[in-house]
Every structure is written in C-alpha cells, then in structure tokens.
Design an enzyme around this catalytic site. Sequence first.
Site, PDB file in Angstrom:
ATOM      1  N   THR A 117      34.811  40.413  39.276  1.00 49.40           N
ATOM      2  CA  THR A 117      35.946  39.589  39.500  1.00 49.40           C
ATOM      3  C   THR A 117      36.294  37.867  39.666  1.00 49.40           C
ATOM      4  OG1 THR A 117      37.467  41.652  39.623  1.00 49.40           O
ATOM      5  CG2 THR A 117      38.909  39.508  39.314  1.00 49.40           C
ATOM      6  N   GLY A 145      38.166  44.658  43.560  1.00 50.38           N
ATOM      7  CA  GLY A 145      38.715  46.438  43.015  1.00 50.38           C
ATOM      8  C   GLY A 145      39.398  46.539  44.059  1.00 50.38           C
TER       9      GLY A 145
END
Length: 581
Positions: free
Chosen positions: A388, A471
Amino acid sequence: MRIALVLAAALVAASPQAQTPPADPLAETGPGDRYFPPAFLQRSASIAPNVMAATSHPLATQVALDVMRQGGNAIDAAIAANAAIGVLEPTGNGIGGDLFAIVWSAEDEKLYGLNASGRAPQGVTLDQVRADLGADAEEISTRHPHSITVPGAVSGWFALHEQFGSAPMTGLLAPAVAYARDGAPVPQYIAALWSRSRSLAAQPGFAETFLPDGQAPREGQMFRNPDLARTLERVAAGGRAAFYEGEVAAATEAFCARVGCFLTAEDFAAHEATWVDPVGVTYRDYTLWELPPNGQGIAALQMLQLLQPYDLEAMGHNSAAYLHHLVEAKKIAYEDRARYYADPAFSEIPVGTLVSADYADRRRTLLDPERAGTEFDPGDPRAGRGGTIYLAVGDSEGNMISLIQSNYAGFGTGYVPDGLGFSLQNRGAGFSLEPGHPNAYAPGKRPFHTIIPGFITRDERPYMAFGVMGGDMQPQGHVQVFLNHVVFGMDPQAAGDVARFRHQGSTSPTGTLRPMADGGCLAMESGVGEAVRDQLAAMGHQACTGSWVHYGGYQAVMWDAEEGVYWGATESRVDGQAAGY
C-alpha cells in the site's frame, strides 16, 4: 545500511542474547516535552509556512509541491502524486488498484470521505468461486484470477478532481507519464520489495512489464514502463471514460478472455466511486476520523472507545501495562471486524452503535487488565450490533487530504493486461467463502478492505491527515500514532518513528472463518525492551516467532493553527519524504 537497520528493528521477537535497546528517553521527560525515538529511526519533522506534502517516495513529494507551485491545490497535488507513485512504486499501488480518501475542504469547512474501491465481476457467483477453488479451499489466493476486482483508483482521481480540483487533469498526469516513459531510479526500500516479486514471473504479462531482463530492478537502476505511459496518456486525454468505457476496459476484457480471468468491459462501465460520510470518535480535544466499511477504519475507533477510561499516560509509553491494554482492545475490536465489516450495499452494518461509547462500555468488561485473553466472541451491536502507499497534502488555502491507495498484496495478482503496463489488484482475496457471512463473495460486491486513510480534527478544525500502511496493521497503527501524539506529546515525526507492536491471529473477515482460540501472537520492534517483553509474557502474551513482520509505513501532515505552519512527517522505515515551502 538503512535497510539493514530497519529490518533489524522489525524482527519479531528478540532473544535473551539480543542487543539491549537504548534506555527509553520518556523516563526522563514529562508528558509535554519533546520525545526523540532511537537514533537509528530518527528523522526531524519538516516544517513549512505555506504547503506540505508527505509521500512514500521523494519524487512523488516533489511532484505534489510542483503542482502547488503552479497554482494547483492540495487535492490536485495528491492526484498527481498518486499517479506518479503508481509508476515509481508499483510494488504497492497503481491504476490496477483501489483508492480511499478523506478531504478537508477549506471552502466548505467540512470533511468529505471517498470510497473508490472496485467490485467483484458481475458474472461470477460464490458457488462458482467455491467450485473453481476446490472443496478444501479456505480462502481466495492472492494469485488466483478470482481475486481480481475492478480497479477503482482512476475513478477516485476523477471524483476528487470533479469535486475539488482546480488544475487540468492533463497537467496533473504529465509527471507520471514522463517518469513512465523516460524512467526513474528505484530507491532502496522499494528495490528490496521488488526483489521479492520474482515469484510472480509466471503470471500473465508480469515479467515482460516488471522484470526487465528477467530480474527485479536493483537499487539505483532506471526503470521504464512505456505501456503505462501510453495508458496514462489515454486517461489524461480522454478522462474517466477512457479507462472505464474505452480502450483500457476493452483490452482488459480481451486479456481476461485469453488468460482465464473474469473482468469484462461491462464490469468496468458499471463501476463508480462513492462519496461517504467519515465517522469520528473524540478523545480529549481531538477527534479521530475514519471511513465506514467496507474498510476496516472503524476498528481504530472501536479501540479508542475501549481505551477511553484508562490513564494511559500514567502507565507510561510502551510499558507492559500500556501495550497490554492496547493489544486487548485490538483483539476485542477485531472480533467485531471479522463479524460485521462488509459492503454496506449488501449488508446492514450498525456503524453508529459499533463506535458508540455505550457499546464500548459493554465490550470493555471483556478486557482483563492483568491477563491476556485467548478468545473473544463478537459483540451484538443490534442489542443496544499486503502492499500500500499513503500520502498527505496540505495547501495554502487550508485544504488537506489524506489518501491511501493499494494493489492489496504487493503488485496485486501479477496479471498485467496486454499493452497497459499495470497489474490487476487481488483485493478479492478479502472476500469470505462462508455462505451467509456479510463479507461473502457476491457478484458486483465490494470486498472487505484493509486500506484506511486517517484524519484528526481538533476543536472541530482540521489538524492532521495521516495514515499507516500494512494490511491489518493499519487500525493498530492509527491508534498507536494517535496516542503517541495526543497522550505522550510526540511531534508528528517521532509519533511515527517510535517502536510499534503488531498483534496477529485475530479472527479474519476473509476466507473461511477460523476464530481466534489461543490469543494470537504479539510482535514488537526492538525498541521495546526485554523487561517489558518478559512482563507481557508473564501476562499470557505469546511472542510471534519465525517470520518477518511489517509494522507499516507512515506519513502525516499536521496544521499548527497557532503558528500558522504545516508539519510533515514520513517515518524512517520507508523511502519517503515530507517537504514543503
């Protein structure tokens, strides 16, 4: 050298022979004093009077600053930086992935939330997924074509631009086009992540695009992606329709027909981003804002509500008592996360109750201040029910944006449609295979999402845009950073640099549910001392062993209204830069 130090800091559990970390500076400081983390993780915060941008790649930060120098606002700058970082850091994001954002509009004096996550293919059912995966499958593999969902990021750019943008989209995408066409050097941490991608070499189209000469680019090597440059040029010239209704959608459908994935041009055409209302919980004078499900942001709010009555400051930062309370709050909140968080278009989710003080009061009775819990049931709020990027930008008009974007696991599935230059995400691995579960796979449904932008207001005014990647680390990280700043007085840089924990093993909202039965395990960075580890073990916390743990990657932009300046931060675990002028 920095990679070695950062990875050393991220080791799961230190043995008795491990190097003793330096004494905690907080032992000699008061709550309002400046706090400096261990030297091997320390950067000073950036401070500037007009604008600030913080991203995980220095070149993307410079793109954002250039946009604002040329008259664009914070939202324009964030779009441009996100487009560029999709080229520069494909290990974590790109136009094959999804996007979420929280925006403070200076003109409207309010927060806006945007959910630009994609949906499952319209033509695929849960029964088909289960049949294709086999009777013994407990989850959707991140490399299986059933994990591919519609890319939502581009719809997010255009939704943000239509609502708030002030500069032409062609100009905003120009830096990304140039870096894709002409190339850019790969920095250290991204090169380390890229080296792990060799296992994706057999995925359709991956090696041709992302493994030049059959190898991951090394640190300092120039990487070019001319296919992605052409795709971005199409989007810049043709707008949102060029991606969702034109050549990109058609090429993806043809690719899927050839290699066995399931997206169609109809799935692209049906997609749209959704404006949502952020949800907030107030702690002291500060309100932490998150987006509602299908993301996991409200888990941070549930944790914060559970922690409200405790004197965390008196416990001491990263003491055994402090860490114990945060970990137990996480365990309790994550059981609700596993049971209730899903696409609200398919399930009724009692968000208001889940984040309420009354519900937290009921759930707090499960928290034993002396002993680690091994299993918790989800509550009943009806009774009262892997890769990410993150960036933050603030401009001279007072606009601020908190934006997070991801392919999910690293490059995503590694499925790269012919001639497009980007990998399709694997966010569909976030679905449950459990029939009847709120998060069960369904046609046209959004999966459970881990990426969450954070925003803090103070006395109802904009204060800090921030995020922590990684996550299910993200809600845990949001709460740790928030408390580091609000309770312990750390500046935005130190709040992200200081040692963190990550609890693992809670019941997951994905796959076939496997309830936590042993309390999970607790990983702590090396800045947490041996005495604290021993005390936590005596309380029943099991240390995670045998694997490397990712503690997230953090950026923040904070507005100091008293001085009229922005503070920017990007933690030392990543390649990022915070800069302003």
